[in-house]
Design a protein around this motif. Sequence first.
Motif: not given
Length: 327
Positions: A74, A81, A88-90, A92-93, A145, A148-149, A151
Motif C-alpha cells: 500500500s 497521502s 494513495t487512493l489508487s 490502496n483501493l 490515507y 483509502s483504507k 474504502c
Amino acid sequence: MSILVTGGTGALGFHILSSVTRNGEKLYSFSDEQPQPWQKVSDVNYRTGDLLNFKDVLAVMKEINPRAIYHLASQSSVELSYKKPYETLSTNLLGTQNLLEAARQVVPEAKILLLSSSEVYGRTSGTLLTTLHKETDRPNPLTPYATSKACMELLGNQFTNAYGMHIVTIRPFYFTGPHHSRRFSIPSIASQVVRIKKYGAEPIIYSGSLDVSRDVLDVRDVARGLIQVLQAGNPGEVYNICSGKSYTVRELTETLVDIADIDVDFCFDPAKERSLDIPLLVGDPSKIMDLGWKPMITIEDCLQDLYNEMIVRLRMEREMKTAEAKT
C-alpha cells in the motif's frame, strides 16, 4: 500451493515471511521493488510488478497459485497521502481491487488478509478522548490515507458478500521495531540516534510533535497476530491489533536516547509536523485476544532491537555506497 505476501519488502512483510509456518509450500513476495540486503529473507521468491496493472497481478496469481494471501502492499504514509491523495487512493483501493479480482478468478478458496489501519477511527474529541477504539466503532477518517483504507475495507466486504471469499481485515495500531522504514517517525529517530552515537553526527534530534500518544506494538508481535488471524479469524470480520496502552513519541524517543547513552537536544522540524494529527489513538485488543493472541515483546526490547538493527542497516548502506564509489 504457496503463500503470497504483497509488500513483502516492508518490515511487516519481512517478519511474516520470516515466521509463517509452511507445509512444504513456497513463499512469494510481490512488490514494486526488489528487497535491499537487510530486507531479504532466505528461501523467499521475490517478484516485482505493478499492483495497478491487472495483467501483472493476474499473471503472478496464476504462477503462484497461493492458498493464503497477506495483502500488505500500500501507500502507507499519512504524510505522503496529503501530497499525493490520488496515488494513495489508487494504490490502496484500485490495487486491492486488482488483487481481489485476480484471486477470485484464480484461487477463490484462498484465505486473504487485508491490512487496514487504526487511522480509520480518526480523531476522538471531548470526554471520549481516552476511549479504547473497538472494531464496531464507526470509521471517521481524517486523512487521505485513512479514507483509502476505509474504502478498501468496504471493497473487501463486497468480495466477501458477493462471492463468499474468505477475507479478514486487520486494523493495526502503531508498530515499530527491526527493519521498520525510516519514512516513519520512530525509525527515523532511531536512525538519527545511531548517526549521533556511531558517526559523530550533530547531537540534535529533529522530529515533529513529540507529544502525540499511540498504542504501540513491536512489528514482530503484529506479524504473529496477522498470521493467527488469517488462520483462525472469521471471514468478513475486522480485528484490531493493539495493546490498549499508549506511549508518547517523547517517551519512545527518550528510551532510544537512553539505549544509546547519549546527550541530545530536540528540535522541532516543521516538515515532519502533521497539522491534522490525532493526539491519542488507542485500541481495544479484546477481539484478537479471544483468538489466543497477546503482545509478547516489551516496548523496551522492541526499541533496543530496532536500535541494534539500525546500526547494522546503516553500516551496510555505507559499505554499499563505498563499493559503488569504487566501481
